[in-house]
Design a protein around this motif. Structure first.
Motif, PDB file in Angstrom:
ATOM      1  N   GLU A 166      -7.174  13.241  16.769  1.00 51.21           N
ATOM      2  CA  GLU A 166      -7.439  13.857  15.370  1.00 51.21           C
ATOM      3  C   GLU A 166      -8.326  14.990  15.391  1.00 51.21           C
ATOM      4  N   GLU A 167      -9.258  14.929  16.398  1.00 55.50           N
ATOM      5  CA  GLU A 167      -9.993  16.215  16.551  1.00 55.50           C
ATOM      6  C   GLU A 167      -9.237  17.358  16.759  1.00 55.50           C
ATOM      7  N   LEU A 168      -8.375  17.308  17.771  1.00 58.66           N
ATOM      8  CA  LEU A 168      -7.699  18.346  18.163  1.00 58.66           C
ATOM      9  C   LEU A 168      -6.607  18.968  17.058  1.00 58.66           C
ATOM     10  N   LEU A 169      -6.241  17.968  16.481  1.00 61.83           N
ATOM     11  CA  LEU A 169      -5.344  18.254  15.091  1.00 61.83           C
ATOM     12  C   LEU A 169      -6.106  19.010  14.112  1.00 61.83           C
ATOM     13  N   ASP A 170      -7.424  18.623  13.778  1.00 63.99           N
ATOM     14  CA  ASP A 170      -8.289  19.130  12.740  1.00 63.99           C
ATOM     15  C   ASP A 170      -8.872  20.504  13.280  1.00 63.99           C
ATOM     16  N   VAL A 171      -8.968  20.691  14.482  1.00 64.77           N
ATOM     17  CA  VAL A 171      -9.731  22.040  15.050  1.00 64.77           C
ATOM     18  C   VAL A 171      -8.668  23.122  15.206  1.00 64.77           C
ATOM     19  N   LEU A 172      -7.600  22.634  15.481  1.00 68.47           N
ATOM     20  CA  LEU A 172      -6.707  23.824  16.067  1.00 68.47           C
ATOM     21  C   LEU A 172      -5.341  23.893  15.167  1.00 68.47           C
ATOM     22  N   TRP A 173      -5.171  23.196  14.198  1.00 67.40           N
ATOM     23  CA  TRP A 173      -4.142  23.603  13.139  1.00 67.40           C
ATOM     24  C   TRP A 173      -4.624  23.788  11.769  1.00 67.40           C
ATOM     25  N   ASP A 174      -3.922  24.905  11.301  1.00 68.06           N
ATOM     26  CA  ASP A 174      -4.260  25.351  10.160  1.00 68.06           C
ATOM     27  C   ASP A 174      -4.348  23.911   8.941  1.00 68.06           C
ATOM     28  N   ASP A 175      -3.206  23.355   8.935  1.00 62.37           N
ATOM     29  CA  ASP A 175      -2.994  22.407   7.989  1.00 62.37           C
ATOM     30  C   ASP A 175      -2.772  21.036   8.859  1.00 62.37           C
ATOM     31  N   PRO A 176      -3.625  20.439   9.306  1.00 58.19           N
ATOM     32  CA  PRO A 176      -3.386  19.330  10.233  1.00 58.19           C
ATOM     33  C   PRO A 176      -2.534  17.968   9.559  1.00 58.19           C
ATOM     34  N   GLU A 177      -3.156  18.110   8.055  1.00 64.65           N
ATOM     35  CA  GLU A 177      -2.335  16.867   7.374  1.00 64.65           C
ATOM     36  C   GLU A 177      -1.001  16.935   7.212  1.00 64.65           C
ATOM     37  N   TRP A 178      -0.330  18.202   7.543  1.00 63.20           N
ATOM     38  CA  TRP A 178       1.155  18.163   7.345  1.00 63.20           C
ATOM     39  C   TRP A 178       1.903  18.282   9.000  1.00 63.20           C
ATOM     40  N   VAL A 179       0.978  17.957   9.983  1.00 64.05           N
ATOM     41  CA  VAL A 179       1.620  18.029  11.071  1.00 64.05           C
ATOM     42  C   VAL A 179       1.918  16.604  11.688  1.00 64.05           C
ATOM     43  N   VAL A 180       3.043  16.487  12.310  1.00 60.54           N
ATOM     44  CA  VAL A 180       3.608  15.136  12.954  1.00 60.54           C
ATOM     45  C   VAL A 180       2.498  14.897  14.051  1.00 60.54           C
ATOM     46  N   ARG A 181       2.327  13.398  13.865  1.00 64.03           N
ATOM     47  CA  ARG A 181       0.993  13.065  14.780  1.00 64.03           C
ATOM     48  C   ARG A 181       1.369  12.984  16.059  1.00 64.03           C
ATOM     49  N   ASN A 182       2.476  12.991  16.823  1.00 65.46           N
ATOM     50  CA  ASN A 182       2.901  13.026  18.162  1.00 65.46           C
ATOM     51  C   ASN A 182       2.547  14.332  18.763  1.00 65.46           C
ATOM     52  N   VAL A 183       2.426  15.438  17.895  1.00 64.61           N
ATOM     53  CA  VAL A 183       2.356  16.609  18.484  1.00 64.61           C
ATOM     54  C   VAL A 183       1.516  17.152  19.423  1.00 64.61           C
ATOM     55  N   VAL A 184       0.467  16.387  19.544  1.00 63.40           N
ATOM     56  CA  VAL A 184      -0.408  16.396  20.499  1.00 63.40           C
ATOM     57  C   VAL A 184      -0.097  15.896  21.725  1.00 63.40           C
ATOM     58  N   GLU A 185       0.486  14.773  21.865  1.00 66.06           N
ATOM     59  CA  GLU A 185       1.121  14.226  23.056  1.00 66.06           C
ATOM     60  C   GLU A 185       2.108  15.085  23.639  1.00 66.06           C
ATOM     61  N   VAL A 186       2.832  15.742  22.696  1.00 66.17           N
ATOM     62  CA  VAL A 186       4.105  16.479  23.284  1.00 66.17           C
ATOM     63  C   VAL A 186       3.311  17.837  23.877  1.00 66.17           C
ATOM     64  N   ASN A 187       2.488  18.522  23.428  1.00 67.47           N
ATOM     65  CA  ASN A 187       1.562  19.575  24.004  1.00 67.47           C
ATOM     66  C   ASN A 187       0.984  19.147  25.232  1.00 67.47           C
ATOM     67  N   ILE A 188       0.224  18.072  25.105  1.00 67.53           N
ATOM     68  CA  ILE A 188      -0.455  17.795  26.430  1.00 67.53           C
ATOM     69  C   ILE A 188       0.758  17.440  27.579  1.00 67.53           C
ATOM     70  N   ASN A 189       1.692  17.102  27.384  1.00 71.60           N
ATOM     71  CA  ASN A 189       2.885  16.699  28.225  1.00 71.60           C
ATOM     72  C   ASN A 189       3.120  18.197  28.822  1.00 71.60           C
ATOM     73  N   ILE A 190       3.386  19.091  27.928  1.00 72.98           N
ATOM     74  CA  ILE A 190       3.734  20.566  28.473  1.00 72.98           C
ATOM     75  C   ILE A 190       2.869  21.031  29.500  1.00 72.98           C
ATOM     76  N   ILE A 191       1.560  20.943  29.134  1.00 69.60           N
ATOM     77  CA  ILE A 191       0.374  21.391  29.792  1.00 69.60           C
ATOM     78  C   ILE A 191       0.341  20.806  31.059  1.00 69.60           C
ATOM     79  N   ARG A 192       0.274  19.343  31.090  1.00 75.89           N
ATOM     80  CA  ARG A 192       0.429  18.725  32.427  1.00 75.89           C
ATOM     81  C   ARG A 192       1.502  19.144  33.511  1.00 75.89           C
TER      82      ARG A 192
END
Length: 215
Positions: A166-192
């Motif tokens: 939730e913090e990552l969404l709030d801080v890094l996305w312009d409109d976090p309320e419109w973002v799909v909730r699993n987007v953080v997990e997807v990006n974390i997997n890309i990083i890893r």
């Protein structure tokens, strides 16, 4: 990194935005500042206002261990200033504040955020302009888009026990309320995957029910 501002000099905000130091939420009314501080996570809050009653309301909604709050006031009594500091403000600046002084105060709080490159774990070089991470063996990984922003945010907050989705969404996305909730997990997997393939290491730990932590 995300910033909430009220009545802050336009030149300062333009500098912050042009250099991509923070995502800025600039509001025009103190009520909006209070509301935003309650519903969204911020790394730093800059508010210029003379009514300490409203300033204390902002402090009521933030965790001073995670959010740096700086108030700018024209005049304030010593008693009111001490009360704001005791309630969690990191600084109370009085009178006409030069832009360079305000930026210096911000840099003293988030020094790495103002640097184009910095060292992590004594062997990794984070380069913001290239959006890359490289080690002392000349291995280099370029990470485009939000994955780099997430990695950098976790590194900058490596002293904390965990950073929630939730913090990552709030801080890094312009409109976090419109973002799909699993987007953080997807990006974390890309990083890893990128880190594992490039450096044969994984320094992002999943903390169950709490989020992610750099180890």
């Amino acid at each position: 990194m995300r910033l909430l501002s009220l009545n802050i000099n336009k030149e300062v905000l333009d500098y912050i935005i042009e250099n991509e130091l923070y995502i800025c939420d600039d509001v025009s009314e103190i009520d909006d500042a209070i509301y935003h501080s309650e519903v969204r996570y911020y790394n730093i809050i800059l508010v210029k206002h003379n009514n300490t009653k409203y300033l204390k309301q902002i402090l009521k909604y933030v965790n001073p261990r995670q959010t740096a709050v700086i108030f700018l006031v024209d005049e304030i009594s010593k008693e009111e200033e001490l009360e704001l500091l005791k309630k969690g403000a990191i600084d109370v600046l009085k009178g006409s504040i030069p832009n360079d002084l305000l930026l210096a105060k911000m840099k003293s709080i988030h020094r790495e955020n103002f640097e184009n490159q910095y060292i992590f774990k004594d062997k990794y070089l984070i380069n913001k302009e290239e959006r890359s991470i490289s080690d002392n063996k000349n291995n280099k990984l370029v990470i485009n888009g939000k994955p780099f922003s997430i990695l950098e945010y976790l590194i900058k907050n490596r002293h904390r026990s965990a950073i929630s989705k939730e913090e990552l969404l709030d801080v890094l996305w312009d409109d976090p309320e419109w973002v799909v909730r699993n987007v953080v997990e997807v990006n974390i997997n890309i990083i890893r995957k990128g880190i594992q393939n490039t450096f044969e290491e994984n320094f992002i730990n999943t903390v169950r029910h709490r989020g992610y932590q750099i180890v």
